[in-house]
Write an enzyme that holds these catalytic residues in place. Structure first.
Site, mmCIF file in Angstrom:
data_model
loop_
_atom_site.group_PDB
_atom_site.id
_atom_site.type_symbol
_atom_site.label_atom_id
_atom_site.label_comp_id
_atom_site.label_asym_id
_atom_site.label_seq_id
_atom_site.Cartn_x
_atom_site.Cartn_y
_atom_site.Cartn_z
ATOM 1 N N ASP A 1 0.821 -1.165 -0.027
ATOM 2 C CA ASP A 1 0.122 0.064 -0.018
ATOM 3 C C ASP A 1 0.831 1.079 0.058
ATOM 4 O OD1 ASP A 1 -2.790 -0.947 -0.142
ATOM 5 O OD2 ASP A 1 -2.436 -1.446 1.744
ATOM 6 N N CYS B 1 6.475 -6.334 5.590
ATOM 7 C CA CYS B 1 5.348 -7.252 5.369
ATOM 8 C C CYS B 1 4.939 -7.245 3.955
ATOM 9 C CB CYS B 1 4.557 -7.671 6.398
ATOM 10 S SG CYS B 1 3.511 -6.254 6.832
HETATM 11 C C1 PEP Z 1 0.920 -3.964 2.519
HETATM 12 O O1 PEP Z 1 0.196 -3.130 2.073
HETATM 13 O O2 PEP Z 1 2.024 -3.834 2.052
HETATM 14 C C2 PEP Z 1 0.647 -5.157 3.380
HETATM 15 C C3 PEP Z 1 1.245 -5.877 3.670
HETATM 16 O O3 PEP Z 1 -0.874 -5.254 3.661
HETATM 17 P P1 PEP Z 1 -1.844 -5.845 2.372
HETATM 18 O O4 PEP Z 1 -1.155 -6.252 1.166
HETATM 19 O O5 PEP Z 1 -2.809 -6.936 3.136
HETATM 20 O O6 PEP Z 1 -2.520 -4.534 2.116
HETATM 21 MG MG MG Z 2 -1.703 -2.839 3.063
#
Ligand code: PEP
Ligand code: MG
Length: 602
Positions: free
Chosen positions: A481, A528
């Site tokens: 994001d 992550c």
């Molecule tokens: C991100 O945004 O990098 C993340 C790990 O969350 P998601 O992909 O679930 O939005």
């Molecule tokens: Mg995210």
């Protein structure tokens, strides 16, 4: 049915042809899958027929019109994709999609279905089915080869309307042939959640970007997948042999014996390389010059716990709790959530599990929260922690379930889409209230209370990281994001996928700033987002001071192999050179050049 007006629509169509055909798309999950096509979405959902009351007619027509709207939007989206095709293919597919669009625009199908709802008091689904059948029968009865060709199209349009009316995932993936290759216009994250990877070989779709949740799910399930294959619609028949090369981003339909043999060989080589990597499981994640790294697992579904353990994950760095809310019409209660979390915490055998509170809204919509409106701009709307704070009953149940699971093993609580310290303060207060409520009831819970962390995935949060660090116990950088919001590129839109670039200097600066703020405030920081599992980024992230990475379990061996070949002092020097650059292309050269040099040395 009004006859399609496109003057050249009567031209015989190729598409579902005989010979081998090869298509390029976005390879989002590596590996080779070979198997029979299961063309997903052509089957019409089964419905329980029932009549409606006269005072429900207006509402039912409204529901029907909304399904028509959604269907038209889907067709427009597919039409836009044809721009990426060679002209002849674009023209061919364009005719088909135009014909479908016309069938949904003041046609006999639409008028007839509305009449059946109003006059026969039929449910919208019943009306669509009856009208589709009637048109198809009328066409079949006429001795006209042009109309005979249209019968299939009428049924496809009817099927699209039915799926949008029933809002079921596009299919339950039942009765699949072994090793089936699921071919579909689109596969939603909710669809992937009901797939059984034991039965499915891989999948290929027309719509979807590399960093969207469908792609993440494909990697999580270890299914080779290619998304964004524009010409797929109409080119594959059920049962055709299909090869999905998820590394190269290629889909081959009806391969020749020679192609089949080549890809069989490639599949065996891939599997051999995977086996070699799996030998790293028990070895430590330490660089050549002795720096220790923590490689954790991102989990989308409870069943991945076994994979995480088998891959030697040091814990769960991100449990996306959305799975609890998918493919259902009601909200799971605290007890049900606790049971699911308990299985995961026990499964990790004493290793820490980071549970993220609900992150729906934007591209992640949970049907359980039925009345959730996407708003004028879903990515910037009422999503993630904003939604949880607006609906405190959701947050309270989640926090209580996490606290209870914390009595069974170490847990951490992670809050998505945090923008301001106030939000963290509100969640900490809610956690305190949930804990006191459980204590009053004599229920066992985590003691002391679990660490509370923020996802740093909004550029403003990264820039205000020092203030946030004062109210957080840890940070997790959500670079998926973060990249999307920094560059204003929708991560799930294949049309702009080529512009999505975590190596853009602005994204790297935000990562670096967050890592330094965490260091200054002495709190742990992990990454992550998907770059954590991509070996291309390992040395750069290490050089920027990151020591904790959380990724899909299947990615751990490759990243570990990179870490073990790494010289941290050299990586830090290269990261400094990267941060002196302002051109994304030059940055990519510096990163790739460094990777090549130390991969050779290792
Ligand atoms: C991100 O945004 O990098 C993340 C790990 O969350 P998601 O992909 O679930 O939005
Ligand atoms: Mg995210």
């Amino acid at each position: 049915m009004d006859k399609p007006r496109a003057p050249r629509a009567a031209k015989p169509r190729k598409g579902r042809g005989e010979g081998m055909a090869s298509f390029d798309g976005l390879g989002v999950s590596p590996g080779i899958a070979i198997g029979p096509a299961y063309v997903h979405g052509v089957e019409t959902p089964t419905i329980a027929e029932c009549a409606i009351a006269p005072d429900q007619v207006d509402g039912e027509i409204k529901r029907f019109r909304a399904a028509v709207e959604v269907s038209l939007k889907q067709l427009a989206k597919l039409k836009r994709k044809t721009g990426a095709l060679p002209p002849a293919a674009a023209e061919e597919l364009g005719f088909l999609l135009d014909a479908h669009t016309q069938m949904l625009s003041q046609s006999r199908l639409v008028r007839g279905a509305e009449r059946r709802i109003a006059e026969n008091l039929a449910m919208a689904e019943t009306a669509v089915r009856a009208e589709t059948d009637a048109i198809a029968e009328a066409f079949e009865a006429m001795d006209d080869s042009y109309l005979a060709q249209r019968v299939q199209e009428v049924r496809e349009v009817g099927g699209r309307l039915m799926r949008n009316l029933t809002q079921t995932p596009w299919g339950a993936f039942k009765n699949l042939p072994p090793e089936a290759i699921v071919v579909s216009e689109e596969i939603t994250p909710a669809d992937t959640a009901v797939m059984d990877p034991e039965k499915i070989g891989g999948f290929a779709t027309a719509i979807g970007g590399a960093e969207g949740h469908t792609a993440i799910m494909a990697r999580a399930l270890g299914l080779p997948a290619v998304l964004g294959v524009a010409a797929l619609v109409g080119a594959v028949r059920p049962g055709d042999t299909v090869i999905v090369d998820g590394g190269e981003g290629r889909v081959i339909v009806r391969p020749t014996p020679g192609a089949l043999e080549r890809y069989e060989r490639k599949r065996l080589e891939f599997e051999k390389a995977e086996r070699q990597l799996s030998r790293l499981t028990k070895l430590p994640s330490v660089s050549r010059d002795g720096a220790s790294f923590t490689l954790m697992a991102n989990l989308e579904l409870p069943r991945e716990v076994d994979q995480a353990r088998a891959a030697g994950a040091a814990g769960v760095g991100l449990l996306r709790s959305e799975f609890l809310f998918m493919n259902r019409d009601d909200v799971p209660g605290e007890d049900e959530q606790f049971e699911q979390l308990a299985t995961i915490v026990r499964g990790m055998e004493g290793k820490s599990v980071t549970v993220r509170t609900l992150d729906v809204g934007g591209e992640k919509l949970a049907s359980a929260l039925g009345d959730l409106s996407p708003g004028p701009n879903p990515a910037l709307g009422l999503r993630a922690i904003r939604l949880s704070l607006k609906r405190p009953e959701l947050l309270d149940a989640q926090l209580a379930a996490i606290l209870r699971a914390g009595a069974l093993g170490p847990v951490r609580v992670l809050v998505p889409m945090v923008a301001t310290p106030d939000e963290m303060v509100a969640v900490r207060e809610a956690m305190g209230r949930a804990a006191r409520r459980l204590v009053r009831k004599g229920v066992a819970l985590a003691d002391p209370l679990p660490p509370l962390g923020a996802m740093i995935e909004i550029p403003g949060a990264a820039l205000a990281a020092d203030a946030l660090a004062r109210v957080c116990d840890f940070f997790a950088l959500g670079t998926n994001d973060l990249t999307m919001y920094t560059l204003a590129i929708d991560r799930g839109d294949e049309q702009v996928a080529h512009l999505y670039n975590p190596l853009h200097p602005a994204v790297l600066r935000l990562i670096q700033f967050t890592a330094e703020a965490a260091l200054r405030n002495r709190i742990p920081v992990s990454i992550c987002g998907e770059i954590a599992g991509d070996p291309r980024f390992t040395a750069l992230l290490a050089g920027l001071g990151i020591r904790e990475l959380s990724m899909s379990p299947i990615k751990i061996p490759r990243v570990k192999s990179r870490v073990r070949a790494l010289d941290l002092a050299a990586a830090s020097a290269r990261a400094r050179a990267v941060m002196d650059e302002s051109d994304a292309g030059r940055i990519a050269e510096l990163v790739d050049g460094f990777n090549e040099s130390f991969a050779k040395a290792g």
